[in-house]
Write an enzyme that holds these catalytic residues in place. Sequence first.
Site, PDB file in Angstrom:
ATOM      1  N   ASN A  51     -33.665  80.711 -26.913  1.00 36.41           N
ATOM      2  CA  ASN A  51     -33.309  81.976 -27.551  1.00 36.41           C
ATOM      3  C   ASN A  51     -31.896  81.823 -28.100  1.00 36.41           C
ATOM      4  O   ASN A  51     -31.037  81.216 -27.447  1.00 36.41           O
ATOM      5  CB  ASN A  51     -33.350  83.127 -26.542  1.00 36.41           C
ATOM      6  CG  ASN A  51     -33.328  84.480 -27.241  1.00 36.41           C
ATOM      7  OD1 ASN A  51     -34.348  84.953 -27.708  1.00 36.41           O
ATOM      8  ND2 ASN A  51     -32.151  85.076 -27.326  1.00 36.41           N
ATOM      9  N   ASN A 121     -44.767  89.551 -37.345  1.00 38.48           N
ATOM     10  CA  ASN A 121     -45.495  90.323 -38.369  1.00 38.48           C
ATOM     11  C   ASN A 121     -44.998  89.908 -39.747  1.00 38.48           C
ATOM     12  O   ASN A 121     -44.456  90.704 -40.505  1.00 38.48           O
ATOM     13  CB  ASN A 121     -45.254  91.823 -38.156  1.00 38.48           C
ATOM     14  CG  ASN A 121     -46.346  92.466 -37.330  1.00 38.48           C
ATOM     15  OD1 ASN A 121     -47.482  91.995 -37.304  1.00 38.48           O
ATOM     16  ND2 ASN A 121     -45.988  93.538 -36.648  1.00 38.48           N
ATOM     17  N   SER A 147     -51.409  91.030 -31.789  1.00 40.71           N
ATOM     18  CA  SER A 147     -51.447  92.483 -31.592  1.00 40.71           C
ATOM     19  C   SER A 147     -51.698  92.833 -30.137  1.00 40.71           C
ATOM     20  O   SER A 147     -52.326  92.080 -29.395  1.00 40.71           O
ATOM     21  CB  SER A 147     -52.537  93.120 -32.446  1.00 40.71           C
ATOM     22  OG  SER A 147     -52.555  94.514 -32.206  1.00 40.71           O
ATOM     23  N   HIS A 204     -55.122  94.900 -40.049  1.00 40.99           N
ATOM     24  CA  HIS A 204     -55.166  95.548 -38.727  1.00 40.99           C
ATOM     25  C   HIS A 204     -54.126  96.668 -38.668  1.00 40.99           C
ATOM     26  O   HIS A 204     -54.402  97.786 -38.230  1.00 40.99           O
ATOM     27  CB  HIS A 204     -54.900  94.509 -37.632  1.00 40.99           C
ATOM     28  CG  HIS A 204     -54.578  95.118 -36.296  1.00 40.99           C
ATOM     29  ND1 HIS A 204     -53.329  95.630 -35.997  1.00 40.99           N
ATOM     30  CD2 HIS A 204     -55.335  95.338 -35.203  1.00 40.99           C
ATOM     31  CE1 HIS A 204     -53.335  96.136 -34.780  1.00 40.99           C
ATOM     32  NE2 HIS A 204     -54.539  95.960 -34.268  1.00 40.99           N
ATOM     33  N   ASN A 205     -52.922  96.354 -39.112  1.00 40.64           N
ATOM     34  CA  ASN A 205     -51.855  97.350 -39.035  1.00 40.64           C
ATOM     35  C   ASN A 205     -52.116  98.533 -39.968  1.00 40.64           C
ATOM     36  O   ASN A 205     -51.838  99.682 -39.617  1.00 40.64           O
ATOM     37  CB  ASN A 205     -50.500  96.713 -39.353  1.00 40.64           C
ATOM     38  CG  ASN A 205     -49.947  95.957 -38.170  1.00 40.64           C
ATOM     39  OD1 ASN A 205     -50.712  95.452 -37.354  1.00 40.64           O
ATOM     40  ND2 ASN A 205     -48.645  95.866 -38.070  1.00 40.64           N
ATOM     41  N   GLU A 208     -54.499 100.604 -38.297  1.00 40.97           N
ATOM     42  CA  GLU A 208     -53.756 101.286 -37.211  1.00 40.97           C
ATOM     43  C   GLU A 208     -53.065 102.542 -37.769  1.00 40.97           C
ATOM     44  O   GLU A 208     -53.133 103.623 -37.160  1.00 40.97           O
ATOM     45  CB  GLU A 208     -52.738 100.290 -36.649  1.00 40.97           C
ATOM     46  CG  GLU A 208     -51.777 100.815 -35.615  1.00 40.97           C
ATOM     47  CD  GLU A 208     -50.743  99.736 -35.237  1.00 40.97           C
ATOM     48  OE1 GLU A 208     -51.139  98.639 -34.806  1.00 40.97           O
ATOM     49  OE2 GLU A 208     -49.522  99.998 -35.389  1.00 40.97           O
ATOM     50  N   LYS A 278     -42.409  99.866 -39.977  1.00 42.32           N
ATOM     51  CA  LYS A 278     -41.751  98.572 -40.172  1.00 42.32           C
ATOM     52  C   LYS A 278     -42.232  97.869 -41.430  1.00 42.32           C
ATOM     53  O   LYS A 278     -41.775  96.782 -41.735  1.00 42.32           O
ATOM     54  CB  LYS A 278     -41.984  97.695 -38.946  1.00 42.32           C
ATOM     55  CG  LYS A 278     -41.358  98.254 -37.678  1.00 42.32           C
ATOM     56  CD  LYS A 278     -40.970  97.143 -36.725  1.00 42.32           C
ATOM     57  CE  LYS A 278     -40.386  97.688 -35.440  1.00 42.32           C
ATOM     58  NZ  LYS A 278     -41.424  97.966 -34.439  1.00 42.32           N
ATOM     59  N   HIS A 470     -60.035 103.965 -77.133  1.00 48.56           N
ATOM     60  CA  HIS A 470     -60.177 102.881 -76.143  1.00 48.56           C
ATOM     61  C   HIS A 470     -61.630 102.468 -75.943  1.00 48.56           C
ATOM     62  O   HIS A 470     -61.898 101.556 -75.186  1.00 48.56           O
ATOM     63  CB  HIS A 470     -59.552 103.320 -74.809  1.00 48.56           C
ATOM     64  CG  HIS A 470     -58.068 103.491 -74.901  1.00 48.56           C
ATOM     65  ND1 HIS A 470     -57.218 102.457 -75.210  1.00 48.56           N
ATOM     66  CD2 HIS A 470     -57.266 104.588 -74.746  1.00 48.56           C
ATOM     67  CE1 HIS A 470     -55.972 102.890 -75.240  1.00 48.56           C
ATOM     68  NE2 HIS A 470     -55.966 104.184 -74.964  1.00 48.56           N
TER      69      HIS A 470
HETATM   70  C1  6PG Z   1     -49.560  95.623 -32.968  1.00 45.18           C
HETATM   71  C2  6PG Z   1     -48.720  96.573 -33.790  1.00 45.18           C
HETATM   72  C3  6PG Z   1     -47.347  96.089 -34.031  1.00 45.18           C
HETATM   73  C4  6PG Z   1     -46.500  96.976 -34.958  1.00 45.18           C
HETATM   74  C5  6PG Z   1     -46.169  98.304 -34.416  1.00 45.18           C
HETATM   75  C6  6PG Z   1     -45.182  99.103 -35.240  1.00 45.18           C
HETATM   76  O1  6PG Z   1     -50.579  95.203 -33.487  1.00 45.18           O
HETATM   77  O2  6PG Z   1     -49.204  95.323 -31.819  1.00 45.18           O
HETATM   78  O3  6PG Z   1     -49.342  96.717 -35.048  1.00 45.18           O
HETATM   79  O4  6PG Z   1     -47.471  94.815 -34.607  1.00 45.18           O
HETATM   80  O5  6PG Z   1     -45.308  96.344 -35.178  1.00 45.18           O
HETATM   81  O6  6PG Z   1     -47.340  99.025 -34.255  1.00 45.18           O
HETATM   82  O7  6PG Z   1     -45.570  99.262 -36.551  1.00 45.18           O
HETATM   83  P1  6PG Z   1     -44.881 100.378 -37.455  1.00 45.18           P
HETATM   84  O8  6PG Z   1     -43.439 100.408 -37.076  1.00 45.18           O
HETATM   85  O9  6PG Z   1     -45.056  99.942 -38.889  1.00 45.18           O
HETATM   86  O10 6PG Z   1     -45.567 101.653 -37.141  1.00 45.18           O
END
Ligand code: 6PG
Length: 497
Positions: A51, A121, A147, A204-205, A208, A278, A470
């Site tokens: 790190n 990500n 995820s 996926h996101n 979400e 994000k 057109h």
């Molecule tokens: C996951 C989530 C993760 C993501 C957060 C925040 O699959 O574990 O998608 O990767 O970073 O959910 O996303 P936002 O800040 O864009 O809501």
Amino acid sequence: MKTTEQSAGSEPGLAAIGMAPSDIGIVGLGVMGANLALNLSDQAYRLSVYNRTGAVTAEFIATHGQGRAIAVADNLQQLVSQLASPRVILLMVTAGRAVEAVIEQLQPWLAPGDILIDGGNSNYQDTDRRWRTLAARGLHFVGMGVSGGEDGARFGPSLMPGGAAAAWPVIRDMFQAIAARVDGIPCCQWLGEGGAGHYVKMIHNGIEYGDMQLIAEVCHLMQHALGLSHDEMADRFAAWNGGRLESYLIEITARLLRQRDHDGGPLVERILDVAGSKGTGVWTAQDALDNAVPLTLIGEAVHARMLSARKSERVAAAALLGSVPTLVPEAERAACLEALHDALYAAKLVSYTQGFMLMQAAAEKNGWALPFGDIALLWRAGCIIRSRFLADIRNSFERQPVPPSLLQDPFFAAEVKNAEAGWRRAVMLAVGHGIAAPALSSALSFYDGYRCAYGSANIIQAQRDFFGAHTYQRVDRDETAHFHTRWLGDGGEEKLS
Ligand code: 6PG
């Protein structure tokens, strides 16, 4: 770049101190990196960790190092020297510049055949570029979506790897060992070359975002149109979690609705109504526009977060334009709750239909053979959108690997028809009470547009031809023929080649 022998000799490896070389190196010990490290260690893999801030590594080792085969590296060169060949290095650093910088710093110490995995990500286009650049130098680059948040990383995430296919046989066992499982099958399957893994994670996101927005809209309607208390809302979500809506997000919503603040009031009432993000949801919406895919629900979810950010403007508008919504009569509440359930289910189906449509378009454009059934399976557990519903999606892809759309699968077609009346009632509830429900209602509009054999675009085509010549095609002629009408002249029609 040095050869294996040169780089191994440039720092004393673990063999020099009587330790076996590590199976994998991990760069970045934030929550996700640390938890993946512990998960790998639980599966008896030997690790080397690094790190940038040494104190973080020291803390990690002090807390978790006891009895584990974890070697500490003070710098990236040392990390590389501690690894068995070919080296496997997992980067768990912030997407963007940090990933770029670590790759740059690692490269001098790596040898052809070594494997770099980016578990952040990252934008799939960055991953695609890195995969190409590093391939030219003989390095195998893998972009792996991870995820499941902290707990997923620690005890079984959903993993979405893609990139250099030659890396997969080397890393498969390791990552399938730490992934979540469904009926013994790991939620970690190879998705394709280049940026395929990070692309699937981006979708996926996006999904979400859609699921979260739908749930938020339903909560808002429960509270402000039906007058439910937070405990009543929680009870309802908990009950729904025992049925076809069973999912992680429904489950946690029931729990967070019950959470009390220090004075005993519902905590969610004290949380500022401005949604963070994000960036992955915006990328998904942008990608849909680039691929001409009507990803309306996720687009609405992104826009709703943007509208939420205009807090002070909304407060002013509420004073000027707002009105207090009335509650539905007590006698109608039970039926309205059923309607909300059906609306949530049907709109969710539209969202996944659109998400898979976008993945199909991207697969064609990028030359990926995305395994749609496997994608449904690896989202079935471990990840944030995990749900019972994904098992039905997997079954649909078993019946037809590339269906025209999920809405045309016989099972889902029957499901959505069953839910349709309730869905319409829920959207009317929102409209009638002046409560914003953009995801629920845009999904219904998509559904109505999708199942309409002759829509409204004839009017648009006529307008385009009227003001800009057109041209249009005719339903009663060969579709390759184009026509223009002299709208302001004699009204005659010209056929254009
Ligand atoms: C996951 C989530 C993760 C993501 C957060 C925040 O699959 O574990 O998608 O990767 O970073 O959910 O996303 P936002 O800040 O864009 O809501």
